[in-house]
Design a protein around this motif. Structure first.
Motif, PDB file in Angstrom:
ATOM      1  N   LEU A 196     -15.021   9.156 -23.525  1.00 36.09           N
ATOM      2  CA  LEU A 196     -16.522   9.937 -22.955  1.00 36.09           C
ATOM      3  C   LEU A 196     -16.290  11.023 -23.481  1.00 36.09           C
ATOM      4  CD1 LEU A 196     -19.189   9.797 -23.405  1.00 36.09           C
ATOM      5  CD2 LEU A 196     -19.555   8.934 -21.009  1.00 36.09           C
ATOM      6  N   ALA A 197     -14.909  11.722 -21.880  1.00 37.32           N
ATOM      7  CA  ALA A 197     -14.845  13.041 -22.035  1.00 37.32           C
ATOM      8  C   ALA A 197     -14.817  13.578 -23.294  1.00 37.32           C
ATOM      9  CB  ALA A 197     -14.695  13.260 -20.931  1.00 37.32           C
ATOM     10  N   VAL A 198     -13.529  13.051 -23.877  1.00 40.80           N
ATOM     11  CA  VAL A 198     -13.115  13.799 -25.086  1.00 40.80           C
ATOM     12  C   VAL A 198     -13.950  13.631 -26.250  1.00 40.80           C
ATOM     13  CG1 VAL A 198     -10.875  13.131 -26.686  1.00 40.80           C
ATOM     14  CG2 VAL A 198     -10.712  13.104 -24.086  1.00 40.80           C
ATOM     15  N   CYS A 199     -14.658  13.186 -25.854  1.00 38.45           N
ATOM     16  CA  CYS A 199     -15.510  13.185 -27.629  1.00 38.45           C
ATOM     17  C   CYS A 199     -16.747  14.200 -26.995  1.00 38.45           C
ATOM     18  CB  CYS A 199     -16.284  11.986 -27.471  1.00 38.45           C
ATOM     19  SG  CYS A 199     -17.596  12.048 -28.511  1.00 38.45           S
ATOM     20  N   ILE A 200     -17.094  14.175 -26.197  1.00 33.53           N
ATOM     21  CA  ILE A 200     -18.290  15.212 -25.437  1.00 33.53           C
ATOM     22  C   ILE A 200     -17.573  17.062 -25.812  1.00 33.53           C
ATOM     23  CG2 ILE A 200     -19.196  16.357 -23.998  1.00 33.53           C
ATOM     24  CD1 ILE A 200     -19.897  13.248 -22.985  1.00 33.53           C
ATOM     25  N   ALA A 201     -16.334  16.788 -25.168  1.00 30.45           N
ATOM     26  CA  ALA A 201     -15.255  18.383 -25.212  1.00 30.45           C
ATOM     27  C   ALA A 201     -15.259  18.666 -26.476  1.00 30.45           C
ATOM     28  CB  ALA A 201     -14.801  17.705 -24.280  1.00 30.45           C
ATOM     29  N   CYS A 202     -14.727  17.924 -27.712  1.00 28.58           N
ATOM     30  CA  CYS A 202     -14.271  18.205 -27.887  1.00 28.58           C
ATOM     31  C   CYS A 202     -15.618  18.156 -29.445  1.00 28.58           C
ATOM     32  CB  CYS A 202     -14.137  16.854 -29.731  1.00 28.58           C
ATOM     33  SG  CYS A 202     -13.279  17.255 -30.727  1.00 28.58           S
ATOM     34  N   PHE A 203     -16.756  17.624 -28.994  1.00 25.27           N
ATOM     35  CA  PHE A 203     -17.901  17.689 -30.290  1.00 25.27           C
ATOM     36  C   PHE A 203     -18.924  19.032 -29.743  1.00 25.27           C
ATOM     37  CE2 PHE A 203     -21.925  16.553 -32.134  1.00 25.27           C
ATOM     38  CZ  PHE A 203     -22.978  17.364 -31.270  1.00 25.27           C
ATOM     39  N   VAL A 204     -17.976  19.811 -28.431  1.00 24.66           N
ATOM     40  CA  VAL A 204     -19.419  20.733 -27.902  1.00 24.66           C
ATOM     41  C   VAL A 204     -18.110  22.032 -28.127  1.00 24.66           C
ATOM     42  CG1 VAL A 204     -19.773  22.477 -25.578  1.00 24.66           C
ATOM     43  CG2 VAL A 204     -19.952  19.757 -25.931  1.00 24.66           C
ATOM     44  N   PHE A 205     -17.270  21.852 -28.082  1.00 22.68           N
ATOM     45  CA  PHE A 205     -16.642  22.884 -28.810  1.00 22.68           C
ATOM     46  C   PHE A 205     -16.336  22.817 -30.113  1.00 22.68           C
ATOM     47  CE2 PHE A 205     -12.401  24.197 -31.601  1.00 22.68           C
ATOM     48  CZ  PHE A 205     -11.943  25.031 -31.040  1.00 22.68           C
ATOM     49  N   VAL A 206     -17.028  21.843 -31.211  1.00 24.37           N
ATOM     50  CA  VAL A 206     -17.093  22.308 -32.907  1.00 24.37           C
ATOM     51  C   VAL A 206     -18.501  22.654 -32.641  1.00 24.37           C
ATOM     52  CG1 VAL A 206     -17.636  20.791 -34.767  1.00 24.37           C
ATOM     53  CG2 VAL A 206     -15.368  20.087 -33.165  1.00 24.37           C
ATOM     54  N   ALA A 207     -19.882  22.640 -31.707  1.00 20.84           N
ATOM     55  CA  ALA A 207     -20.926  22.995 -31.462  1.00 20.84           C
ATOM     56  C   ALA A 207     -21.147  24.460 -31.824  1.00 20.84           C
ATOM     57  CB  ALA A 207     -22.499  22.062 -31.123  1.00 20.84           C
ATOM     58  N   VAL A 259     -27.325   9.265 -26.575  1.00 16.17           N
ATOM     59  CA  VAL A 259     -26.963  10.499 -26.382  1.00 16.17           C
ATOM     60  C   VAL A 259     -26.734  12.081 -25.595  1.00 16.17           C
ATOM     61  CG1 VAL A 259     -27.300  10.645 -29.099  1.00 16.17           C
ATOM     62  CG2 VAL A 259     -28.844  11.409 -27.380  1.00 16.17           C
ATOM     63  N   LEU A 260     -27.149  11.313 -24.826  1.00 19.47           N
ATOM     64  CA  LEU A 260     -27.487  12.187 -23.100  1.00 19.47           C
ATOM     65  C   LEU A 260     -26.349  12.491 -22.484  1.00 19.47           C
ATOM     66  CD1 LEU A 260     -28.774  12.671 -20.493  1.00 19.47           C
ATOM     67  CD2 LEU A 260     -28.522  10.821 -19.906  1.00 19.47           C
ATOM     68  N   PRO A 261     -25.109  11.765 -22.146  1.00 19.54           N
ATOM     69  CA  PRO A 261     -24.061  12.759 -22.426  1.00 19.54           C
ATOM     70  C   PRO A 261     -23.591  13.883 -23.151  1.00 19.54           C
ATOM     71  CG  PRO A 261     -23.357  10.631 -21.879  1.00 19.54           C
ATOM     72  CD  PRO A 261     -24.241  10.944 -22.807  1.00 19.54           C
ATOM     73  N   VAL A 262     -24.028  14.202 -24.027  1.00 18.64           N
ATOM     74  CA  VAL A 262     -23.834  15.596 -24.576  1.00 18.64           C
ATOM     75  C   VAL A 262     -25.221  16.510 -25.162  1.00 18.64           C
ATOM     76  CG1 VAL A 262     -23.610  16.433 -27.440  1.00 18.64           C
ATOM     77  CG2 VAL A 262     -23.050  13.653 -26.604  1.00 18.64           C
ATOM     78  N   LEU A 263     -26.729  15.909 -25.042  1.00 21.59           N
ATOM     79  CA  LEU A 263     -27.545  16.289 -24.626  1.00 21.59           C
ATOM     80  C   LEU A 263     -27.212  17.582 -23.629  1.00 21.59           C
ATOM     81  CD1 LEU A 263     -30.298  14.913 -25.786  1.00 21.59           C
ATOM     82  CD2 LEU A 263     -29.589  16.882 -27.065  1.00 21.59           C
ATOM     83  N   GLN A 264     -26.937  16.909 -22.199  1.00 21.21           N
ATOM     84  CA  GLN A 264     -26.269  17.379 -20.753  1.00 21.21           C
ATOM     85  C   GLN A 264     -25.468  18.746 -21.358  1.00 21.21           C
ATOM     86  OE1 GLN A 264     -25.209  13.683 -19.336  1.00 21.21           O
ATOM     87  NE2 GLN A 264     -26.397  13.857 -17.853  1.00 21.21           N
ATOM     88  N   LYS A 265     -24.542  18.255 -22.148  1.00 19.24           N
ATOM     89  CA  LYS A 265     -23.572  19.096 -22.174  1.00 19.24           C
ATOM     90  C   LYS A 265     -24.262  20.675 -23.394  1.00 19.24           C
ATOM     91  CE  LYS A 265     -19.455  18.358 -20.304  1.00 19.24           C
ATOM     92  NZ  LYS A 265     -18.540  18.875 -19.626  1.00 19.24           N
ATOM     93  N   GLN A 266     -24.981  19.645 -24.085  1.00 16.81           N
ATOM     94  CA  GLN A 266     -25.798  21.569 -24.819  1.00 16.81           C
ATOM     95  C   GLN A 266     -26.900  22.164 -24.399  1.00 16.81           C
ATOM     96  OE1 GLN A 266     -26.710  19.221 -28.291  1.00 16.81           O
ATOM     97  NE2 GLN A 266     -25.057  19.983 -29.565  1.00 16.81           N
ATOM     98  N   GLN A 303     -33.462  13.934 -18.101  1.00 13.76           N
ATOM     99  CA  GLN A 303     -32.666  14.192 -17.570  1.00 13.76           C
ATOM    100  C   GLN A 303     -30.742  14.736 -17.887  1.00 13.76           C
ATOM    101  OE1 GLN A 303     -31.100   9.682 -17.088  1.00 13.76           O
ATOM    102  NE2 GLN A 303     -32.834   9.331 -17.875  1.00 13.76           N
ATOM    103  N   TYR A 304     -31.407  16.577 -18.516  1.00  8.80           N
ATOM    104  CA  TYR A 304     -30.626  17.188 -18.737  1.00  8.80           C
ATOM    105  C   TYR A 304     -29.725  17.633 -17.704  1.00  8.80           C
ATOM    106  CZ  TYR A 304     -32.075  16.982 -23.533  1.00  8.80           C
ATOM    107  OH  TYR A 304     -32.754  16.760 -24.690  1.00  8.80           O
TER     108      TYR A 304
END
Length: 508
Positions: free
Chosen positions: A38-49, A96-103, A131-132
């Motif tokens: 999950l951490a890898v997925c979120i990190a990559c997603f946020v890097f791209v976005a 999608v909460l983990p990604v929303l928390q990052k974004q 919960q962000y």
């Protein structure tokens, strides 16, 4: 669900950005996923976005996104919000909460088909968007963009011209003196009608005994920008009179019809963009099938944003309070902002007046409400355990439909008090100026339930952190990452200045 194939792409605006990944990762239920993956997925997603992409997120189910008509709705939002990011869920929107928390996006738009947008979904969105981060408040300006069908939703998504709310029509009393032009018909007193023309003052007139046709005409011939209702309702009808017999509005297959007490029924139709506030109606915001009233307002009467209860309403804080911020502070808030300011006020009352209840999770409409007496602050305000139950009942059951970033607001008018925020470097100064002497903080209009005495809410156009209060601590101020809340002082002290000053770091 966010699916990241071997050479996956994430949609940012209208550009597709590639990002290689060694395997397919599917976010379904974060609670059962391997945390490292999950951490890898979120990190990559946020890097791209990227950081700028956090301004606007579109959340949609995979099943909805795979339908061409609804993909067009998503594309329309991306065209209007160039740095938007799309998040796709599979089984539950909370995935999608983990990604929303990052974004931590400023706006979050939940695109949903009518089959998805029931009261449980509305409640899930309420809970998710609190919960962000770690505070108990809503962390984003959200809206659920739905419609009778994809074509209807697409029309809403494509609407980009801001709406100046100049004409107001209502089936219940409101503060017409703060509106540019409008009319309201009394749901409590038969034949009572109040109108206001541009540059004039509200004037009481003799109205018809049956106001069905008159109210319908405000939507068609009068082209009201804002329509407000209260009184008895179900998912299929609005019963116009509350204390006397009157006609009804009824919905069928995405269309609205008027049923007067005498004579034939008639269709009510208009494509003019408008907003609708069902601030005191039971069930008007509940989408339980194709014949739901909410869908007829959107599809048949041009409604682009709507506020309404998904359950029966008996307390009223979550609905009526939106009037306190929107119509009674004209020009200060968009409808989106007014809805969220009232949500902040509701959560603040729960958090500060009752101990240990902000984390309580309830099914919408559940009768299993906790009995919690007020703490010392709540007792000073005259609250009881019944107020706690009412606030919890309302908290997750008022829907906001539409694109949350679309702007609809009243033209500016003189207000009971002024509020001005000045930002100089890392120093923030909020000044509140009473304009009506001793009446500055009192309710403007008391029609309805739980009216007035709302806290002063100053929304920020950026996020902050590490706030340190320099002055105004005696006002009980609450500073979060994206708004400042000052409890209503109630009594005007002419010997003091209402100034809140603090330092904070801006979150880029």
């Amino acid at each position: 669900m966010i699916v990241l194939p071997t050479n996956f792409t994430i949609k940012v605006g209208l550009d597709w950005l590639p990002c290689p990944l060694s395997k397919v990762i599917s976010i379904r239920s974060p609670s059962i996923m391997n945390k490292n993956i999950l951490a890898v997925c979120i990190a990559c997603f946020v890097f791209v976005a990227g950081a700028d992409a956090s301004e606007y997120s579109v959340v949609v189910s995979r099943q909805t996104k795979e339908q061409p008509g609804w993909q067009a709705v998503v594309d329309a939002l991306l065209a209007r919000h160039s740095k938007a990011v799309v998040l796709v869920w599979h089984e539950d929107v909370s995935e999608v909460l983990p990604v929303l928390q990052k974004q931590h996006p400023r706006h979050t738009c939940f695109v949903a088909r009518r089959e998805e947008a029931g009261r449980d979904f509305v409640a899930a969105v309420h809970r998710l968007t609190r919960q962000y981060d770690s505070d108990p408040y809503t962390d984003t300006l959200w809206g659920i963009l739905t419609g009778y069908d994809a074509e209807n939703a697409l029309a809403i998504a494509k609407t980009d011209k801001p709406l100046a709310v100049k004409k107001v029509a209502s089936g219940t009393e409101l503060a017409l003196e703060l509106c540019e032009q409008g009319v309201w018909y009394d749901e409590l007193v038969k034949n009572k009608k109040v109108t206001k023309e541009i540059g004039g003052v509200p004037t009481e007139q003799q109205g018809p005994s049956d106001t069905t046709r008159a109210l319908a005409d405000t939507l068609t011939k009068g082209a009201a920008d804002l329509f407000v209702t209260s009184g008895h309702a179900t998912e299929r009808n609005w019963q116009i009179g509350f204390r006397y017999k009157n006609g009804t509005f009824r919905s069928k297959q995405g269309q609205m019809f008027g049923f007067p007490l005498e004579g034939k029924s008639f269709k009510i139709s208009s494509s003019e963009p408008r907003i609708y506030m069902a601030i005191g109606n039971c069930l008007m915001g509940h989408i339980d099938g194709p014949d739901a009233m909410a869908l007829a307002w959107m599809n048949g009467l041009g409604v682009r944003q709507m506020v309404g209860y998904t359950v029966v309403t008996w307390y009223g804080y979550g609905g009526w309070g939106v009037l306190d911020y929107f119509t009674e502070q004209p020009g200060r808030y968009t409808l989106t902002e007014a809805f969220h300011a009232n949500q902040h006020a509701l959560i603040h009352r729960l958090d500060h007046c009752f101990d240990g209840v902000t984390g309580v999770s309830l099914e919408p409409g559940s009768q299993r409400l906790p009995v919690v007496p007020p703490n010392s602050v709540g007792k000073q305000l005259g609250l009881s355990a019944a107020d706690c139950r009412g606030l919890l009942w309302d908290r997750d059951t008022v829907a906001f439909y539409g694109d949350p970033a679309w702007e609809a607001r009243l033209p500016p008018q003189p207000k009971a008090y002024g509020q001005k925020l000045v930002v100089e470097g890392d120093t923030y100064t909020l000044t509140i100026t009473p304009h009506l002497a001793s009446k500055s903080f009192e309710p403007v209009n008391t029609n309805g339930a739980q009216r007035g005495w709302r806290p002063i809410v100053q929304l920020l156009d950026h996020r902050i952190q590490k706030a340190s209060l320099l002055s105004g601590d005696d006002l009980g101020v609450v500073i979060t990452d994206d708004f400042i809340l000052v409890p209503n002082p109630r009594v005007v002290d002419s010997d003091r200045d209402y100034v809140i000053k603090f330092k904070a770091e801006r979150v880029d």
